[in-house]
Design an enzyme around this catalytic site. Structure first.
Site: not given
Ligand code: GLC
Ligand code: CA
Length: 549
Positions: A211, A262
């Site tokens: 994440d 991500e």
């Molecule tokens: C990422 C996740 C999202 C979350 C954020 C904070 O972007 O995909 O859903 O709110 O991180 O953890």
């Protein structure tokens, strides 16, 4: 689940994202859970996906739907137990489906024992070093240390109260106040996450989704954000050392364990740095997810994506939707078909019929491109963004802070029956689904679509089935074919071509031996607008008399 001649699984996989709260509710409390996932593994096998990515399922106060983790080594009781998670991993593996878990390293929950100790211990607590505690500015320290803007809108600092009741230091949170950022300069933070990785890898998971992977490191001088200057918290070079360490850990396990980042970065070269051979295996392609439904824009996006991945040898990924963005059936039905958080506008008119037709074509496009594909739960059912959720039922912390929220793509799945909860919860459920489902979804349930050759679900089943059998699909090369204006045509392997008509008029199909699959009805030998087709072609279709428009 062996590694094929085509290379490790993650280079070619179709990966289905499960958002556990909204997939299936086994115990009737209105919230999805592991029991519900285990009861619906047939759906995943029937779809033919290679792997499942589970959004966080850890103990959490759910300030950000589980992306605020209080304990990285257990399961929240609302979802089940660690034993059930282990059963799920084993059952998925029995079916040849791999499991990817979501690890959130940038921040934890304010309920995490470290943060609780940092607060309880006062200004001198050693646990404060694990976070970003700073005195405030101005007289009395009542101004935040910086004016940074949170990813959810609003400020990034919250002031604490000392154990004696006096106003204390501030702490950093790039997201909600319930998500304090961890200090990745601290060796204890690094050691902790390496241990967390091992905890899940020891339990047999095949991949880790990371994440907010580009945000971990901060400039300790905490400068203000200045246009044109390097960001003090996005994509600092030092973050790469973290992933080099993680890669060594993943490589130490048998089988192909994948690290998937991500990484939201506009600069493709900076993005690709995360995919160097000693770092992450793969990352989400958010440029594609935000790209307009236009031939030239899509072609440029595909070319730029492949060009960025090539030098580091990483496979591309193709993503149309996830739990953070507007579902693409809705997006493709709008006048402006791009997505960005900054321009996300709920309630902008959309033509769902048009959006659905385009989403069908987009499915064939993405499943034919080189690399791995993500399918967000409900995408295979053609679900749209639910934009009329009453304010009092909204749960997303983004709503309220930024004027838009992500609840609309998180509405529980419709499985069966003619009315909510559509089989999401058992018949004797004690609570309604945690977000209300539109009555119109009665036509979009798994049951209603099964066996209907024109349904989105049967299209996905057929397309993924062909993809599995077709040696030219998945990882590998692609070749653009000459095609009329507004049409994308490309060849894969020997004898496979995909054509997508994004123009306004029907176009003739190029020479072919057979039609494998189409996203909508063809008009004789013409491919109508917003329609895609997969063709069996002669070995070298480019040699055929395809018109260049
Ligand atoms: C990422 C996740 C999202 C979350 C954020 C904070 O972007 O995909 O859903 O709110 O991180 O953890
Ligand atoms: Ca439940």
């Amino acid at each position: 689940m062996s590694t094929s001649a085509a290379g490790p699984w993650w280079r070619s996989a179709v990966i289905y994202q499960i958002y556990p709260r909204s997939f299936a509710d086994g115990n009737g409390d209105g919230i999805g859970d592991i029991e519900g996932i285990r009861a619906h593994l047939d759906h995943l096998s029937g779809l033919g996906v290679d792997a499942v990515w589970l959004s966080p399922w850890y103990p959490s106060p759910m300030a950000d739907a589980g992306y605020d983790v209080a304990d990285y080594r257990d399961i929240d009781p609302v979802f089940g137990s660690l034993a059930e998670a282990e059963e799920l991993i084993a059952e998925a593996h029995d079916r040849g489906i791999r499991i990817i878990v979501d690890v959130v390293p940038n921040h934890c929950s304010d309920a995490h024992p470290w943060f609780q100790a940092a607060l309880a211990g006062g200004p001198d607590a050693p646990e404060r070093e694990l976070f970003w505690f700073r005195p405030g500015g101005g007289p009395g320290g009542d101004r935040p240390p910086t004016e940074w803007v949170s990813q959810f809108g609003g400020g990034t600092w919250t002031r604490t109260t000392n154990p004696d009741g006096t106003p204390g230091d501030w702490y950093l949170h790039l997201f909600a106040p319930e998500q304090p950022d961890l200090n990745w300069d601290h060796p204890r933070v690094r050691a902790e996450f390496e241990d967390i990785l091992r905890f899940w890898l020891d339990r047999g998971v095949d991949g880790i989704r990371i994440d907010s992977a580009a945000l971990l490191m901060k400039d300790p001088a905490l400068p203000e954000v200045v246009d044109g200057a390097p960001s003090p918290f996005v994509d600092l070079d030092a973050v790469h050392d973290v992933y080099r360490d993680w890669r060594r850990i993943a490589d130490g396990y048998p089988g192909d364990r994948a690290l998937i980042g991500e990484v939201w970065l506009p600069d493709r070269e900076r993005f690709a740095n995360y995919l160097r051979p000693d770092e992450l295996h793969s990352a989400f392609n958010f440029d594609f997810l935000g790209c307009a439904w236009e031939a030239a824009a899509l072609r440029r996006c595909v070319d730029d994506t492949l060009a960025a991945h090539a030098p580091v040898g990483a496979p591309a990924t193709w993503v149309l939707s996830n739990h953070d963005v507007t579902r693409h059936v809705t997006r493709y039905g709008r006048a402006d078909t791009t997505f960005s958080f900054a321009t996300k506008r709920e309630g902008v008119p959309t033509d769902l019929e048009l959006g659905t037709v385009r989403a069908r074509a987009a499915a064939l496009l993405t499943l034919a491109l080189p690399g791995a594909v993500y399918v967000y739960q409900g995408e295979e059912l053609g679900l749209w963004e639910v934009e009329d959720i009453p304010t009092e039922l909204r749960q997303d912390p983004m709503w309220g802070r930024s004027g838009h929220g992500r609840d609309g793509c998180r509405v529980p799945l419709p499985w069966s029956a003619d009315a909510p909860p559509f089989g999401f919860s058992p018949d004797d459920a004690v609570r309604a689904p945690w977000l209300p489902q539109p009555a119109e979804w009665k036509d979009r349930t798994v049951r209603a679509q099964t066996g209907d050759p024109y349904s989105m679900l049967e299209l996905y089943r057929a397309a993924i089935g062909i993809r599995r059998a077709e040696p030219g699909l998945g990882d590998g090369e692609m070749r653009w074919l000459a095609a009329p204006d507004g049409v994308l045509g490309f060849a894969r392997g020997a004898g496979f071509a995909c054509l997508v008509n994004l123009g306004g008029a029907p176009v003739p199909l190029p020479p072919h031996e057979a039609r494998l699959l189409a996203s909508g009805p063809l008009e004789g030998d013409l491919l109508p607008p917003d329609t895609a087709v997969w063709l069996r072609t002669a070995e070298d279709p480019a040699a055929g008399p395809t018109s260049a428009g």
